[in-house]
Design an enzyme around this catalytic site. Sequence first.
Site, PDB file in Angstrom:
ATOM      1  N   GLN A 161       0.825  -1.213   0.000  1.00  0.00           N
ATOM      2  CA  GLN A 161       0.000   0.000   0.000  1.00  0.00           C
ATOM      3  C   GLN A 161       0.861   1.266   0.000  1.00  0.00           C
ATOM      4  O   GLN A 161       2.078   1.208   0.181  1.00  0.00           O
ATOM      5  CB  GLN A 161      -0.880   0.020   1.244  1.00  0.00           C
ATOM      6  CG  GLN A 161      -1.976  -1.038   1.253  1.00  0.00           C
ATOM      7  CD  GLN A 161      -2.946  -0.796   2.398  1.00  0.00           C
ATOM      8  OE1 GLN A 161      -2.966  -1.529   3.367  1.00  0.00           O
ATOM      9  NE2 GLN A 161      -3.758   0.245   2.284  1.00  0.00           N
ATOM     10  N   HIS A 162       0.188   2.376  -0.166  1.00  0.00           N
ATOM     11  CA  HIS A 162       0.800   3.715  -0.047  1.00  0.00           C
ATOM     12  C   HIS A 162       1.952   3.895  -1.046  1.00  0.00           C
ATOM     13  O   HIS A 162       1.875   3.414  -2.155  1.00  0.00           O
ATOM     14  CB  HIS A 162       1.256   3.984   1.390  1.00  0.00           C
ATOM     15  CG  HIS A 162       0.323   3.454   2.428  1.00  0.00           C
ATOM     16  ND1 HIS A 162      -0.981   3.874   2.522  1.00  0.00           N
ATOM     17  CD2 HIS A 162       0.481   2.502   3.378  1.00  0.00           C
ATOM     18  CE1 HIS A 162      -1.568   3.220   3.517  1.00  0.00           C
ATOM     19  NE2 HIS A 162      -0.716   2.381   4.040  1.00  0.00           N
TER      20      HIS A 162
ATOM     21  N   ASP B 144      -2.446  -4.791  -0.386  1.00  0.00           N
ATOM     22  CA  ASP B 144      -2.139  -6.166   0.047  1.00  0.00           C
ATOM     23  C   ASP B 144      -2.967  -6.611   1.249  1.00  0.00           C
ATOM     24  O   ASP B 144      -3.367  -7.779   1.336  1.00  0.00           O
ATOM     25  CB  ASP B 144      -0.641  -6.372   0.279  1.00  0.00           C
ATOM     26  CG  ASP B 144       0.012  -5.354   1.195  1.00  0.00           C
ATOM     27  OD1 ASP B 144      -0.698  -4.499   1.761  1.00  0.00           O
ATOM     28  OD2 ASP B 144       1.249  -5.422   1.350  1.00  0.00           O
TER      29      ASP B 144
HETATM   30  O1  LIG Z   1       1.669   0.242   4.813  1.00  0.00           O
HETATM   31  C1  LIG Z   1       1.087  -0.814   4.983  1.00  0.00           C
HETATM   32  C2  LIG Z   1      -0.329  -0.852   5.452  1.00  0.00           C
HETATM   33  O2  LIG Z   1      -0.840   0.404   5.765  1.00  0.00           O
HETATM   34  C3  LIG Z   1       1.827  -2.099   4.735  1.00  0.00           C
HETATM   35  O3  LIG Z   1       1.090  -3.204   5.169  1.00  0.00           O
HETATM   36  C4  LIG Z   1       2.184  -2.208   3.274  1.00  0.00           C
HETATM   37  O4  LIG Z   1       0.998  -2.469   2.558  1.00  0.00           O
HETATM   38  C5  LIG Z   1       3.272  -3.233   3.027  1.00  0.00           C
HETATM   39  O5  LIG Z   1       2.862  -4.528   3.258  1.00  0.00           O
HETATM   40  P1  LIG Z   1       3.787  -5.843   3.310  1.00  0.00           P
HETATM   41  O6  LIG Z   1       4.811  -5.749   2.243  1.00  0.00           O
HETATM   42  O7  LIG Z   1       4.345  -5.930   4.683  1.00  0.00           O
HETATM   43  O8  LIG Z   1       2.832  -6.963   3.050  1.00  0.00           O
END
Ligand SMILES: O=C(CO)[C@@H](O)[C@H](O)COP(=O)(O)O
Length: 466
Positions: free
Chosen positions: A65-66, A228
């Site tokens: 995300q983000h 994700d």
């Molecule tokens: O920033 C967030 C949720 O707000 C993280 O959960 C990212 O989405 C990265 O996820 P992973 O690579 O750890 O699955």
Amino acid sequence: MDSSTQACKVVVRDAATGALVRSGRAPHPPGTEVSPAAWERAFAEASAMAGGLADVAALSVGGQQHGMVCLDASGAVVRDALLWNDVRSAAAAAELITDLGDGDEAAGRRAWADAVGVVPVASFTAAKLRWLADAEPGNADRTAAVCLPHDWLTWRLSADRDLGTLATDRSDASGTAYWSARTGEYRPDLLELALRGRRPDVPRVAAPAEVVGALAGTTAVLGPGTGDNAAAALALAARPGDVVVSIGTSGVVSAVTATAVADDTGIVAGFADATGLHLPLVCTLNAARVLDAAAALLGVDLATLSDLALSAPAGAEGLVLVPYLEGERTPNLPRATGAAHGLTLRTSTPAHWARAAVEGLLCGLADGIDAIAAQGVPVDRVLLVGGAAWSPAVQQLAPAVFGRPVLVPAPGEYVADGAARQAAWVLSGAAEPPSWDQPGLRAFEASPAPAVRDRYAEVRGRTDGQ
Ligand SMILES: O=C(CO)[C@@H](O)[C@H](O)COP(=O)(O)O
Ligand SMILES: Nc1ncnc2c1ncn2[C@@H]1O[C@H](COP(=O)(O)OP(=O)(O)O)[C@@H](O)[C@H]1O
């Protein structure tokens, strides 16, 4: 596909039954600033490992995300993408809060939570755009469109590369801090505030099961994709009452709810899910890699680290690791470093250190579960996923630290599985996602260990975190 922080994972599943047909994975480069082209290369490698996509009828992208992917008017990437875990935008996030509160921080927090359900932290795209406007104004001027990793990948996979076809979904839009999960609307004024008056294009927010394009060179349809964490919830068919704890690069506590959350402390982010509902979420920066780092420090592999942790007494006889190894997002201490407390001759052993690493990681997530519950979200079941959920020490210590039983689905790639379920949903044109067999759940129970959390809280309170 799951294009996550550390790797790209591809699963090919039967659209009707959900049965796994093939899978593949490829690593992403390290670091918090990455050329998006590396995600494409990893996808090509992972797809090839999965036997290619020739027989695939629909594809969806789940992604970290983000972050921030800036495109110029020709569609070229303006600069390397900043990832969610890049904290150079921490001061920009703080500035955005006071800007919206006319100099009053508390008023700013309330205004952001009311407007978009989140309070800016370094991870969110709005904060990264403010950083860009101040640190690289030339790049900000060249930015004709801004999107997120999953939006960009879907667009690059598509037959139509016009910037106007950029699409995202509710989940990832809600992580920008300029789209509201409550109203379903962009807040162009907040985008403009972030970029100091500039207003680039943003992706259209597609409906949960909408076709957004065709996979280039094929007749396969592209789904809108999703963040994700929303993808993992979709794979697990999470329902109200379920709390999903993911221990990947990030540590995440999230829950599917019918109504939006607006927490002005900023601890719980009011994100959207992949089905039209909401996904209140707490995220830490330090999760599976705390165990990677502990294993590297002790010179052991992850299996041995787990054995060591399980061989030490609960609470590691007072040794506590506050694991802010990459700064921290929750609590919001972007410049924090880790701290160990309670080292004695007795606790100076690999087993105590391993135990403290696992317990420190879990205590941060237990705080996240409490924060979600404090928003009135029911916590009936806790499901544990992500790479570190495969660690026996994590599985066995989590119920003690969380003070409740934990369900661990069979090892799998739940983000990629959620994306696959979305793709099958898009293909079906049905009102609901397909009913696929759910993974078997293994239950872990343990006597609650409140003393471990109390001691962690005491030590955390002694570190100023910066
Ligand atoms: O920033 C967030 C949720 O707000 C993280 O959960 C990212 O989405 C990265 O996820 P992973 O690579 O750890 O699955
Ligand atoms: N058995 C294990 N014990 C502890 N950690 C593990 C284990 N297997 C994988 N991991 C860790 O899980 C992480 C990857 O998890 P994953 O959920 O795939 O992350 P991401 O989606 O953020 O790329 C890595 O840091 C890896 O070392």
